[in-house]
Design an enzyme around this catalytic site. Structure first.
Site, PDB file in Angstrom:
ATOM      1  N   SER A 136       0.854  -1.178   0.000  1.00  0.00           N
ATOM      2  CA  SER A 136       0.000   0.000   0.000  1.00  0.00           C
ATOM      3  C   SER A 136       0.893   1.233   0.000  1.00  0.00           C
ATOM      4  CB  SER A 136      -0.887  -0.026   1.251  1.00  0.00           C
ATOM      5  OG  SER A 136      -1.634   1.162   1.358  1.00  0.00           O
ATOM      6  N   LYS A 162      -1.290  -0.956  -4.240  1.00  0.00           N
ATOM      7  CA  LYS A 162      -2.477  -0.163  -3.882  1.00  0.00           C
ATOM      8  C   LYS A 162      -2.068   1.294  -3.772  1.00  0.00           C
ATOM      9  CE  LYS A 162      -4.784   0.105   0.587  1.00  0.00           C
ATOM     10  NZ  LYS A 162      -5.405  -0.745   1.629  1.00  0.00           N
ATOM     11  N   LYS A 164      -3.122   5.149  -2.680  1.00  0.00           N
ATOM     12  CA  LYS A 164      -4.062   5.975  -1.934  1.00  0.00           C
ATOM     13  C   LYS A 164      -4.520   7.109  -2.839  1.00  0.00           C
ATOM     14  CE  LYS A 164      -3.938   3.845   2.030  1.00  0.00           C
ATOM     15  NZ  LYS A 164      -5.137   3.296   2.691  1.00  0.00           N
ATOM     16  N   ASP A 189      -7.413   3.163  -2.921  1.00  0.00           N
ATOM     17  CA  ASP A 189      -8.075   3.243  -1.615  1.00  0.00           C
ATOM     18  C   ASP A 189      -8.263   4.715  -1.253  1.00  0.00           C
ATOM     19  OD1 ASP A 189      -9.027   2.938   0.948  1.00  0.00           O
ATOM     20  OD2 ASP A 189      -7.235   1.953   1.750  1.00  0.00           O
ATOM     21  N   GLU A 214     -11.305   0.702  -3.210  1.00  0.00           N
ATOM     22  CA  GLU A 214     -11.525   0.479  -1.778  1.00  0.00           C
ATOM     23  C   GLU A 214     -12.106   1.717  -1.101  1.00  0.00           C
ATOM     24  OE1 GLU A 214      -7.986  -1.096   0.023  1.00  0.00           O
ATOM     25  OE2 GLU A 214      -8.664  -0.767   2.072  1.00  0.00           O
ATOM     26  N   ASP A 239     -13.660  -1.501   3.374  1.00  0.00           N
ATOM     27  CA  ASP A 239     -12.715  -1.623   4.487  1.00  0.00           C
ATOM     28  C   ASP A 239     -13.426  -1.069   5.730  1.00  0.00           C
ATOM     29  OD1 ASP A 239     -10.720  -1.160   6.392  1.00  0.00           O
ATOM     30  OD2 ASP A 239      -9.301  -0.230   5.027  1.00  0.00           O
ATOM     31  N   LYS A 263      -9.695  -6.747   8.327  1.00  0.00           N
ATOM     32  CA  LYS A 263      -8.645  -6.380   9.286  1.00  0.00           C
ATOM     33  C   LYS A 263      -9.146  -6.833  10.650  1.00  0.00           C
ATOM     34  CE  LYS A 263      -7.245  -2.142   6.885  1.00  0.00           C
ATOM     35  NZ  LYS A 263      -7.247  -0.665   6.947  1.00  0.00           N
ATOM     36  N   GLY A 291      -4.091  -4.090   6.303  1.00  0.00           N
ATOM     37  CA  GLY A 291      -3.062  -3.841   7.304  1.00  0.00           C
ATOM     38  C   GLY A 291      -3.285  -2.496   7.956  1.00  0.00           C
TER      39      GLY A 291
HETATM   40  O1  OSB Z   1      -7.061   1.914   4.680  1.00  0.00           O
HETATM   41  O2  OSB Z   1      -5.966   0.142   4.441  1.00  0.00           O
HETATM   42  C1  OSB Z   1      -6.074   1.259   4.943  1.00  0.00           C
HETATM   43  C2  OSB Z   1      -2.887   2.133   6.865  1.00  0.00           C
HETATM   44  C3  OSB Z   1      -3.416   2.751   7.980  1.00  0.00           C
HETATM   45  C4  OSB Z   1      -4.784   2.915   8.075  1.00  0.00           C
HETATM   46  C5  OSB Z   1      -5.623   2.450   7.055  1.00  0.00           C
HETATM   47  C6  OSB Z   1      -5.094   1.809   5.947  1.00  0.00           C
HETATM   48  C7  OSB Z   1      -3.705   1.680   5.839  1.00  0.00           C
HETATM   49  C8  OSB Z   1      -3.051   1.094   4.678  1.00  0.00           C
HETATM   50  C9  OSB Z   1      -1.707   0.476   4.853  1.00  0.00           C
HETATM   51  O3  OSB Z   1      -3.510   1.123   3.561  1.00  0.00           O
HETATM   52  C10 OSB Z   1      -1.841  -0.956   5.159  1.00  0.00           C
HETATM   53  C11 OSB Z   1      -0.522  -1.563   5.557  1.00  0.00           C
HETATM   54  O4  OSB Z   1       0.328  -1.700   4.682  1.00  0.00           O
HETATM   55  O5  OSB Z   1      -0.364  -1.912   6.744  1.00  0.00           O
HETATM   56 MG    MG Z   2      -8.288   0.802   3.388  1.00  0.00          MG
END
Ligand code: OSB
Ligand code: MG
Length: 370
Positions: A136, A162, A164, A189, A214, A239, A263, A291
């Protein structure tokens, strides 16, 4: 299992690079580690709550309070048939606080697996020895910086990237990445950054060959996600919206998504995670494991969960190096040549704390119970 003690340890880790999403940026990651002591041995977990209430309402502060004042007292001294019974007792003790509850419940899973001498993955019903890893990537200052970052992770072997997104950094940015990486398994995402006024605009992501989109809209708004899903061919993936098995059932009934990110912290633990996994399997909806910038402790739980049969897509279960110069567990998680992470085979979560390193970065220890 009888729960005899609970220990909370707050440690501070520095991310290798700041991680920016639509709702805020993380540089240092303070992590609350939790160890339970049972009559059958110990178990380990981490609470994934962050510093600020930007992803959900929970923070380190609220989690520590809920654990100390309500959750630990509800299970300390109690005897339980297994981790699912621990989860039920935690739910009876307090509404909400899923990340705090998950920390105790996941430690109970680790303890149960260690006591039986089996890997957590096996106890959960997992059937994979390694799981494909995605990465991500946080919001970057420019398209050039983003392309460089994507390139570096692809070169390392990650099997899915992924990105953002947020208003102003979305369709054009994704099109640029897609032009440079025509074949790359790619997802986006938004962390709930959009509203109903953006339905048309987000439909512009369709046709860019994304595996999924996402959480574009606020967590509570299932019908808005359903409206987008009806308009586009790309699967919508939830999510933040999926807070429990019941909520997942509603999302599936409303056709608000065609994929689900699980998660364990967000849903109160591994029992609820597995229930959501099973609900989605019955509905023909593939899931993957997200994550929360975990240390190796939470990562170990996530990788075990990712070994379940209906986990059909690479998750955000990257290697330790993606986040940390040095992880707090041994062995660290590494990326295999084929872009997978190996599911640990030692009992329980399969990793142990690097106590020498922890002694350097520990900020507080609280022992609850006798
Ligand atoms: O939305 O998936 C998410 C990190 C912190 C809070 C929300 C998210 C995320 C990530 C990173 O996308 C996920 C990771 O690599 O741990
Ligand atoms: Mg997410």
């Amino acid at each position: 299992m009888r729960i005899d003690g609970i220990e909370l340890r707050l440690v501070r880790l520095r991310l290798r690079e700041p991680f920016r999403i639509s709702s805020g940026v993380t540089r240092d990651r303070r992590i609350l580690l939790l160890r339970i002591r049972t009559d059958d041995g110990a178990g380990l977990a981490e609470c994934v709550a962050g510093e600020t209430p930007h992803y959900s309402c929970e923070t380190l502060h609220t989690a520590r309070w809920a654990l100390t004042e309500h959750l630990a007292p509800a299970v300390l001294g109690g005897s339980f048939d297994g981790p699912a019974a621990v989860a039920a007792a935690l739910d009876a003790a307090a509404k909400g606080h899923p990340m705090a509850k998950a920390a105790i419940e996941m430690a109970a899973w680790d303890a149960a697996a260690r006591a039986r001498g089996v890997p957590l993955a096996a106890l959960l019903g997992g059937d994979k020895t390694a799981v494909p890893a995605g990465v991500s990537i946080g919001l970057q200052p420019s398209d050039e910086a983003l392309l460089e970052t994507v390139d570096a992770f692809v070169a390392q072997g990650y099997r899915r990237v992924k990105l953002k997104i947020q208003p102003g950094r979305d369709v054009d940015m994704v099109r640029t990445v897609r032009r440079h990486f025509p074949e790359l398994p790619l997802t986006v995402d938004a962390n709930a950054a959009y509203g109903a006024e953006s339905l048309d605009h987000l439909a512009g992501l369709d046709g860019l060959g994304l595996l999924l989109i996402e959480q574009p809209f606020p967590a509570d708004d299932l019908s808005l996600h359903a409206a987008l899903q009806q308009r586009i061919d790309t699967p919508v993936c939830l999510d933040e919206s999926i807070t429990s098995p019941a909520r997942c059932r509603d999302a599936l009934a409303l056709q608000a998504c065609r994929m689900v990110n699980i998660k364990p912290g967000r849903v109160g633990g591994l029992t609820a995670s597995r229930d959501i996994h099973d609900l989605c399997a019955d509905a023909g909806v593939p899931v993957w494991i997200g994550g929360m910038l975990e240390s190796g402790v939470g990562r170990a739980h996530n990788v075990a969960l990712a070994s379940l049969p209906n986990v059909k897509l690479p998750g955000d279960t990257s290697a330790s190096r993606r986040y940390w110069d040095r992880d707090i567990v041994t062995p660290e998680f590494t990326l295999n040549d084929d872009g997978t992470v190996t599911v640990p085979t030692a009992p329980g979560i399969g990793v142990d704390l690097d106590e020498a390193f922890l002694a350097e970065i520990e900020e507080d220890v609280t022992r609850l119970g006798p």
